[in-house]
Design an enzyme around this catalytic site. Sequence first.
Site, PDB file in Angstrom:
ATOM      1  N   ARG A  11       1.320  -1.315  -0.035  1.00  0.00           N
ATOM      2  CA  ARG A  11      -0.299  -0.007   0.496  1.00  0.00           C
ATOM      3  C   ARG A  11       0.752   1.546   0.326  1.00  0.00           C
ATOM      4  NH1 ARG A  11      -3.690  -0.980   5.372  1.00  0.00           N
ATOM      5  NH2 ARG A  11      -1.582  -1.175   6.278  1.00  0.00           N
ATOM      6  N   ASN A 123       8.202   9.053  11.161  1.00  0.00           N
ATOM      7  CA  ASN A 123       6.800   9.516   9.934  1.00  0.00           C
ATOM      8  C   ASN A 123       7.750  10.584   9.292  1.00  0.00           C
ATOM      9  OD1 ASN A 123       4.339  11.196   9.391  1.00  0.00           O
ATOM     10  ND2 ASN A 123       4.030   9.793  11.170  1.00  0.00           N
ATOM     11  N   HIS A 154      -4.045   3.609  14.781  1.00  0.00           N
ATOM     12  CA  HIS A 154      -3.871   3.397  14.061  1.00  0.00           C
ATOM     13  C   HIS A 154      -5.301   2.005  12.803  1.00  0.00           C
ATOM     14  CE1 HIS A 154       0.178   5.450  14.106  1.00  0.00           C
ATOM     15  NE2 HIS A 154      -0.064   5.436  12.700  1.00  0.00           N
ATOM     16  N   LYS A 158      -1.387  -2.720  11.732  1.00  0.00           N
ATOM     17  CA  LYS A 158      -0.510  -2.160  12.041  1.00  0.00           C
ATOM     18  C   LYS A 158       0.174  -3.218  13.050  1.00  0.00           C
ATOM     19  CE  LYS A 158       2.105   1.799  13.797  1.00  0.00           C
ATOM     20  NZ  LYS A 158       3.078   1.441  12.422  1.00  0.00           N
TER      21      LYS A 158
END
Length: 266
Positions: A11, A123, A154, A158
């Site tokens: 993804r 991040n 999340h 995850k």
Amino acid sequence: MKIAIVGCAGRMGRMLLTEVQAVDGCQLSGGTGPSGAPEIGRDIGLLIGPTPLGITVSDDAEAVFAAADAVIDFTAPDATVVHAALAAKHNTALIVGTTGLSASHQSALDEAAKSVPVVFAPNMSVGVNLLFALTQKVAATLGIDYDIEIVEMHHRHKVDAPSGTALGLGRAAAAGRGVALDAVKETVRDGHTGAREAGKIGFATLRGGDVVGDHTVIFASEGERVELTHKASSRAIFARGAVRAAQWCDGRPAGLYSMLDVLGLA
């Protein structure tokens, strides 16, 4: 700038492919997938749209690194160690958004950074990295009288907890207080825990649905509470930040950098 994506069929990998294609001055040079995956040998362009690009998904990571100026890695910790060695071998800049790295995984990035520019960030979002800087500043300003709690949520798929971003926020808060996060981190509360210990930085982890990523840093004291929040609604923000980091590496000396360096916030 020739940019390759390892783990390009996932993804996040597909989002990165799309972003590289959309940014002026960037050329997609290749992408990898695990050996035996159904995408191996498939045209990369068909992973993200109807138009072939004449580049196929490869299981030969070394060849992909050799052909690229920079490689973006949002894979898994053990794979990132391999990629770090390949980046150093082929003089290829490495941008790493992989989370859940242990100390030994991190040492592999440190070693690669002796030879090439490595940007590592839990991040890649511009907004989240601004949140890191704000968290450190607020923690330093408010002081020990304010309890710090970090809440993150999340999607159900995850696999690591707390998230790499939550831990990054914890490190920022700890740095603001002049302490090491490991000395004050509290990630589990269960049963009769007693009163909250002063100076601890607490973490709460939520999982469910398709949440891309929500993070809140809470500073709570007697009579008031300050909250800093970031909510991600699309993975595209991580892809945009990663490609920006790859471009920033062009001409940079070897070293281990963060997104704060890329954004001029360090």
